[in-house]
Write a protein that holds these residues in place. Structure first.
Motif, PDB file in Angstrom:
ATOM      1  N   GLY A  81     -14.207  -0.882  -7.709  1.00  0.00           N
ATOM      2  CA  GLY A  81     -13.228  -0.223  -8.556  1.00  0.00           C
ATOM      3  C   GLY A  81     -13.938   0.832  -9.392  1.00  0.00           C
ATOM      4  O   GLY A  81     -15.173   0.849  -9.465  1.00  0.00           O
ATOM      5  N   TYR A  82     -13.169   1.693 -10.021  1.00  0.00           N
ATOM      6  CA  TYR A  82     -13.748   2.746 -10.848  1.00  0.00           C
ATOM      7  C   TYR A  82     -13.029   2.812 -12.184  1.00  0.00           C
ATOM      8  O   TYR A  82     -11.805   2.781 -12.252  1.00  0.00           O
ATOM      9  CB  TYR A  82     -13.653   4.107 -10.145  1.00  0.00           C
ATOM     10  N   ASP A  83     -13.829   2.894 -13.234  1.00  0.00           N
ATOM     11  CA  ASP A  83     -13.338   3.114 -14.584  1.00  0.00           C
ATOM     12  C   ASP A  83     -13.848   4.491 -14.972  1.00  0.00           C
ATOM     13  O   ASP A  83     -14.989   4.637 -15.409  1.00  0.00           O
ATOM     14  CB  ASP A  83     -13.873   2.029 -15.518  1.00  0.00           C
ATOM     15  N   GLY A  84     -13.023   5.490 -14.725  1.00  0.00           N
ATOM     16  CA  GLY A  84     -13.482   6.866 -14.891  1.00  0.00           C
ATOM     17  C   GLY A  84     -14.559   7.148 -13.855  1.00  0.00           C
ATOM     18  O   GLY A  84     -14.350   6.942 -12.663  1.00  0.00           O
ATOM     19  N   VAL A  85     -15.754   7.528 -14.309  1.00  0.00           N
ATOM     20  CA  VAL A  85     -16.859   7.812 -13.387  1.00  0.00           C
ATOM     21  C   VAL A  85     -17.725   6.577 -13.132  1.00  0.00           C
ATOM     22  O   VAL A  85     -18.655   6.635 -12.329  1.00  0.00           O
ATOM     23  CB  VAL A  85     -17.749   8.962 -13.910  1.00  0.00           C
ATOM     24  N   GLU A  95     -18.706   3.063 -11.605  1.00  0.00           N
ATOM     25  CA  GLU A  95     -18.398   2.204 -10.465  1.00  0.00           C
ATOM     26  C   GLU A  95     -18.542   0.740 -10.889  1.00  0.00           C
ATOM     27  O   GLU A  95     -19.549   0.357 -11.476  1.00  0.00           O
ATOM     28  CB  GLU A  95     -19.349   2.515  -9.320  1.00  0.00           C
ATOM     29  N   ILE A  96     -17.542  -0.047 -10.567  1.00  0.00           N
ATOM     30  CA  ILE A  96     -17.523  -1.467 -10.910  1.00  0.00           C
ATOM     31  C   ILE A  96     -17.535  -2.271  -9.618  1.00  0.00           C
ATOM     32  O   ILE A  96     -16.643  -2.126  -8.779  1.00  0.00           O
ATOM     33  CB  ILE A  96     -16.253  -1.831 -11.727  1.00  0.00           C
ATOM     34  N   SER A  97     -18.540  -3.116  -9.434  1.00  0.00           N
ATOM     35  CA  SER A  97     -18.605  -4.009  -8.267  1.00  0.00           C
ATOM     36  C   SER A  97     -17.789  -5.253  -8.574  1.00  0.00           C
ATOM     37  O   SER A  97     -18.014  -5.917  -9.582  1.00  0.00           O
ATOM     38  CB  SER A  97     -20.048  -4.414  -7.984  1.00  0.00           C
ATOM     39  N   ILE A  98     -16.843  -5.537  -7.707  1.00  0.00           N
ATOM     40  CA  ILE A  98     -15.953  -6.683  -7.910  1.00  0.00           C
ATOM     41  C   ILE A  98     -16.148  -7.649  -6.757  1.00  0.00           C
ATOM     42  O   ILE A  98     -16.135  -7.258  -5.589  1.00  0.00           O
ATOM     43  CB  ILE A  98     -14.486  -6.233  -7.993  1.00  0.00           C
ATOM     44  N   PHE A  99     -16.330  -8.910  -7.097  1.00  0.00           N
ATOM     45  CA  PHE A  99     -16.523  -9.969  -6.113  1.00  0.00           C
ATOM     46  C   PHE A  99     -15.394 -10.977  -6.271  1.00  0.00           C
ATOM     47  O   PHE A  99     -15.187 -11.508  -7.365  1.00  0.00           O
ATOM     48  CB  PHE A  99     -17.869 -10.669  -6.317  1.00  0.00           C
ATOM     49  N   ALA A 141      -8.508  -8.953 -15.386  1.00  0.00           N
ATOM     50  CA  ALA A 141      -9.792  -9.560 -15.756  1.00  0.00           C
ATOM     51  C   ALA A 141     -10.724  -8.522 -16.379  1.00  0.00           C
ATOM     52  O   ALA A 141     -11.424  -8.805 -17.357  1.00  0.00           O
ATOM     53  CB  ALA A 141     -10.444 -10.204 -14.536  1.00  0.00           C
ATOM     54  N   TYR A 142     -10.730  -7.309 -15.837  1.00  0.00           N
ATOM     55  CA  TYR A 142     -11.599  -6.250 -16.348  1.00  0.00           C
ATOM     56  C   TYR A 142     -11.201  -5.854 -17.770  1.00  0.00           C
ATOM     57  O   TYR A 142     -12.054  -5.546 -18.598  1.00  0.00           O
ATOM     58  CB  TYR A 142     -11.558  -5.038 -15.420  1.00  0.00           C
ATOM     59  N   SER A 143      -9.932  -5.896 -18.064  1.00  0.00           N
ATOM     60  CA  SER A 143      -9.494  -5.545 -19.421  1.00  0.00           C
ATOM     61  C   SER A 143      -9.999  -6.564 -20.447  1.00  0.00           C
ATOM     62  O   SER A 143     -10.176  -6.232 -21.613  1.00  0.00           O
ATOM     63  CB  SER A 143      -7.970  -5.431 -19.491  1.00  0.00           C
ATOM     64  N   ARG A 144     -10.257  -7.791 -20.002  1.00  0.00           N
ATOM     65  CA  ARG A 144     -10.763  -8.841 -20.900  1.00  0.00           C
ATOM     66  C   ARG A 144     -12.281  -8.867 -20.976  1.00  0.00           C
ATOM     67  O   ARG A 144     -12.841  -9.262 -21.986  1.00  0.00           O
ATOM     68  CB  ARG A 144     -10.269 -10.222 -20.438  1.00  0.00           C
ATOM     69  N   ARG A 145     -12.942  -8.508 -19.885  1.00  0.00           N
ATOM     70  CA  ARG A 145     -14.409  -8.585 -19.860  1.00  0.00           C
ATOM     71  C   ARG A 145     -14.997  -7.433 -19.041  1.00  0.00           C
ATOM     72  O   ARG A 145     -15.273  -7.559 -17.871  1.00  0.00           O
ATOM     73  CB  ARG A 145     -14.875  -9.932 -19.338  1.00  0.00           C
ATOM     74  N   ARG A 146     -15.172  -6.333 -19.707  1.00  0.00           N
ATOM     75  CA  ARG A 146     -15.700  -5.129 -19.061  1.00  0.00           C
ATOM     76  C   ARG A 146     -17.181  -5.298 -18.737  1.00  0.00           C
ATOM     77  O   ARG A 146     -17.908  -5.950 -19.465  1.00  0.00           O
ATOM     78  CB  ARG A 146     -15.505  -3.917 -19.953  1.00  0.00           C
ATOM     79  N   GLY A 147     -17.594  -4.675 -17.643  1.00  0.00           N
ATOM     80  CA  GLY A 147     -18.987  -4.695 -17.235  1.00  0.00           C
ATOM     81  C   GLY A 147     -19.126  -4.030 -15.883  1.00  0.00           C
ATOM     82  O   GLY A 147     -18.134  -3.727 -15.221  1.00  0.00           O
ATOM     83  N   ALA A 148     -20.355  -3.829 -15.454  1.00  0.00           N
ATOM     84  CA  ALA A 148     -20.609  -3.165 -14.177  1.00  0.00           C
ATOM     85  C   ALA A 148     -20.312  -4.065 -12.994  1.00  0.00           C
ATOM     86  O   ALA A 148     -20.134  -3.593 -11.876  1.00  0.00           O
ATOM     87  CB  ALA A 148     -22.047  -2.675 -14.111  1.00  0.00           C
ATOM     88  N   THR A 149     -20.246  -5.383 -13.238  1.00  0.00           N
ATOM     89  CA  THR A 149     -19.942  -6.356 -12.192  1.00  0.00           C
ATOM     90  C   THR A 149     -18.855  -7.294 -12.699  1.00  0.00           C
ATOM     91  O   THR A 149     -18.899  -7.744 -13.842  1.00  0.00           O
ATOM     92  CB  THR A 149     -21.193  -7.181 -11.825  1.00  0.00           C
ATOM     93  N   LEU A 150     -17.895  -7.572 -11.840  1.00  0.00           N
ATOM     94  CA  LEU A 150     -16.807  -8.473 -12.183  1.00  0.00           C
ATOM     95  C   LEU A 150     -16.669  -9.495 -11.064  1.00  0.00           C
ATOM     96  O   LEU A 150     -16.589  -9.120  -9.896  1.00  0.00           O
ATOM     97  CB  LEU A 150     -15.509  -7.672 -12.332  1.00  0.00           C
ATOM     98  N   ILE A 151     -16.666 -10.759 -11.428  1.00  0.00           N
ATOM     99  CA  ILE A 151     -16.497 -11.828 -10.441  1.00  0.00           C
ATOM    100  C   ILE A 151     -15.155 -12.497 -10.694  1.00  0.00           C
ATOM    101  O   ILE A 151     -14.924 -13.029 -11.778  1.00  0.00           O
ATOM    102  CB  ILE A 151     -17.641 -12.856 -10.535  1.00  0.00           C
TER     103      ILE A 151
END
Length: 88
Positions: free
Chosen positions: A23-27, A29-33, A71-81
């Motif tokens: 996924g992308y938050d602006g520029v 890149e977010i890795s989602i597992f 989930a990303y809105s609750r816990r932002r980061g470069a990786t989301l599981i």
């Protein structure tokens, strides 16, 4: 910015027992597992290998992207599981 998904690629990560997508938050890149246990909670079909996990992911992609945004809105980061708890 909101998380968006212009890239439709996905892959199975056997070490994490997850399907990975991006996924992308602006520029950024977010890795989602998505853990396979989470996929199993969303379908009643038995799944035991990479092909079935990817097919299940493809069939539920829109829903999974919605769960990822939440989930990303609750816990932002470069990786989301995403776990089964994120899906319920």
């Amino acid at each position: 910015m909101a998380l968006n998904f212009p890239n439709q690629s996905r892959s199975f990560d056997p070490g994490r027992q997850s399907v990975r997508f991006t996924g992308y938050d602006g520029v950024f890149e977010i890795s989602i597992f998505v853990q396979v246990d989470a996929l199993r909670t969303m379908t009643e079909k038995p799944m035991s290998d990479e092909t079935l996990f990817l097919a299940a992911f493809d069939g539920m992609r829109d829903t999974l992207e919605g769960h990822a945004r939440k989930a990303y809105s609750r816990r932002r980061g470069a990786t989301l599981i995403l776990t089964a708890a994120d899906i319920s």
